[in-house]
Design an enzyme around this catalytic site. Sequence first.
Site, PDB file in Angstrom:
ATOM      1  N   ARG A  92       0.828  -1.210   0.000  1.00  0.00           N
ATOM      2  CA  ARG A  92       0.000   0.000   0.000  1.00  0.00           C
ATOM      3  C   ARG A  92       0.855   1.249   0.000  1.00  0.00           C
ATOM      4  O   ARG A  92       0.537   2.248  -0.662  1.00  0.00           O
ATOM      5  CB  ARG A  92      -0.947  -0.021   1.203  1.00  0.00           C
ATOM      6  CG  ARG A  92      -2.097   0.987   1.110  1.00  0.00           C
ATOM      7  CD  ARG A  92      -1.763   2.319   1.744  1.00  0.00           C
ATOM      8  NE  ARG A  92      -1.294   2.138   3.090  1.00  0.00           N
ATOM      9  CZ  ARG A  92      -0.419   2.963   3.663  1.00  0.00           C
ATOM     10  NH1 ARG A  92       0.096   3.989   3.003  1.00  0.00           N
ATOM     11  NH2 ARG A  92      -0.003   2.738   4.899  1.00  0.00           N
ATOM     12  N   ILE A 165      12.901   7.539   2.963  1.00  0.00           N
ATOM     13  CA  ILE A 165      12.089   7.932   1.810  1.00  0.00           C
ATOM     14  C   ILE A 165      11.638   6.681   1.056  1.00  0.00           C
ATOM     15  O   ILE A 165      12.448   6.002   0.406  1.00  0.00           O
ATOM     16  CB  ILE A 165      12.868   8.870   0.878  1.00  0.00           C
ATOM     17  CG1 ILE A 165      13.463  10.045   1.673  1.00  0.00           C
ATOM     18  CG2 ILE A 165      11.965   9.349  -0.242  1.00  0.00           C
ATOM     19  CD1 ILE A 165      12.440  10.867   2.433  1.00  0.00           C
ATOM     20  N   THR A 166      10.340   6.371   1.142  1.00  0.00           N
ATOM     21  CA  THR A 166       9.784   5.225   0.429  1.00  0.00           C
ATOM     22  C   THR A 166       9.945   5.406  -1.073  1.00  0.00           C
ATOM     23  O   THR A 166       9.713   6.490  -1.606  1.00  0.00           O
ATOM     24  CB  THR A 166       8.297   5.063   0.779  1.00  0.00           C
ATOM     25  OG1 THR A 166       8.167   4.826   2.179  1.00  0.00           O
ATOM     26  CG2 THR A 166       7.669   3.907   0.011  1.00  0.00           C
ATOM     27  N   GLN A 281     -14.881 -18.588  26.275  1.00  0.00           N
ATOM     28  CA  GLN A 281     -15.446 -17.258  26.495  1.00  0.00           C
ATOM     29  C   GLN A 281     -14.403 -16.154  26.326  1.00  0.00           C
ATOM     30  O   GLN A 281     -14.692 -15.102  25.735  1.00  0.00           O
ATOM     31  CB  GLN A 281     -16.083 -17.190  27.885  1.00  0.00           C
ATOM     32  CG  GLN A 281     -17.329 -18.050  28.024  1.00  0.00           C
ATOM     33  CD  GLN A 281     -17.951 -17.933  29.409  1.00  0.00           C
ATOM     34  OE1 GLN A 281     -17.450 -17.212  30.276  1.00  0.00           O
ATOM     35  NE2 GLN A 281     -19.046 -18.646  29.627  1.00  0.00           N
ATOM     36  N   GLU A 365       4.283   9.597   8.634  1.00  0.00           N
ATOM     37  CA  GLU A 365       3.299  10.600   8.211  1.00  0.00           C
ATOM     38  C   GLU A 365       2.510  11.149   9.397  1.00  0.00           C
ATOM     39  O   GLU A 365       1.296  11.311   9.345  1.00  0.00           O
ATOM     40  CB  GLU A 365       2.393  10.037   7.113  1.00  0.00           C
ATOM     41  CG  GLU A 365       3.189   9.696   5.860  1.00  0.00           C
ATOM     42  CD  GLU A 365       2.324   9.300   4.689  1.00  0.00           C
ATOM     43  OE1 GLU A 365       1.179   9.785   4.608  1.00  0.00           O
ATOM     44  OE2 GLU A 365       2.790   8.516   3.854  1.00  0.00           O
ATOM     45  N   GLY A 366       3.249  11.398  10.470  1.00  0.00           N
ATOM     46  CA  GLY A 366       2.663  11.946  11.682  1.00  0.00           C
ATOM     47  C   GLY A 366       2.521  10.901  12.764  1.00  0.00           C
ATOM     48  O   GLY A 366       1.720   9.984  12.644  1.00  0.00           O
TER      49      GLY A 366
END
Length: 386
Positions: A92, A165-166, A281, A365-366
């Site tokens: 992504r 850096i992607t 449970q 990105e933050g």
Amino acid sequence: MPAIDLLDLDSLLGEEERQIRAVVRRLVDDRVRPYVADWYERGEVPARELAREFGRLGLLGMHLTGYGCAGSSAVAYGLACLELEAGDSGVRSLVSVQGSLAMYAIWRYGSEEQKQRWLPPMATGEAIGCFGLTEPDHGSDPASMATRARRDGDDWVLTGGKMWITNAPVADVAVIWARAEEGVRGFAVPLDTPGVTTREIRRKMSLRASVTGEISLDDVRLPADALLPEAAGLKAPLSCLTEARSGIVWGALGAARDCLETTLRYATTRTQFGRPLAGFQLTQAKLADMAVEWQKGYLLALHLGRLADSGDLRPEQVSVGKLNNVREALAIARQCRTILGANGVSGEYPVMRHGDNLESVLTYEGTSEIHQLVIGQRLTGVSAFT
């Protein structure tokens, strides 16, 4: 939608949105899932090959208009990000950095000549872009960037470096942000320009199916037309980050969904003490809590996407989505790991890989803290940044 769709969320989507989602899901099933565990283990990914395949499907810059871009809605783009990250966050990231950072910066702030030169080949995946904002000593504080741009006659000369850096090691063009005499400016920098060097960052423990690098700028001389003419001041790169964060709001849900679906299958087939794990449970309580948080995150992402499509989305609203959805996705991955036990750390299952990736998504990105301060400023009217 998966079995975790307790609230019939599919009914909130239009037919075209569901069709786009189905196409991307098939692509991920065919081209990513069978190979991603090996890419992750080796720390290598066929980025250029994937970019061309994504380009053929119209996924690169898909929410932009013109120049070969698909012009899809923000919601359709978000759904694509969700499906891509259900495969892997690194996959992504390839699409997000290409379309929402590099392409968006040129599309929003570039000259017509820059748009015509770069956007069509980037939309097809023939050219790959990256976004050079983060520096070795300046991550959450881009206002303190050390990279400089100075005029020399009609040219610009750039000096400095960018880090984490992607796409950088495989990119053809970088959008580089630098401080000039008049403030922060952006440049479209071909990476074969003399003085530009890139180095791949190895030994990552997260996002290993993603290419990450460092960019060094040693008196890089650029013609005047490399300047993005409409990008003046720090608001320009920050607006690009807002654009990319919208995809992250959706994408994190994809990683969480893959963890949760994997865990549901495991819990219903794994037997302990004479019954499936799903029959206990405590296990059901964990699954229920995770499913509820996933539904809430999806509703939040969809609401933000609709706001974006109507032109009403504000940056602090994106911060709400990024803060909540990544934080909850990481919590889901960690909880799913506990249900899988020792198998949760095996590469035969995707849960640990997703969890490791989300550790990076949490801070890039933050960071969560930065988004908390963005939200805090909106609530109080007081900035805690300075």
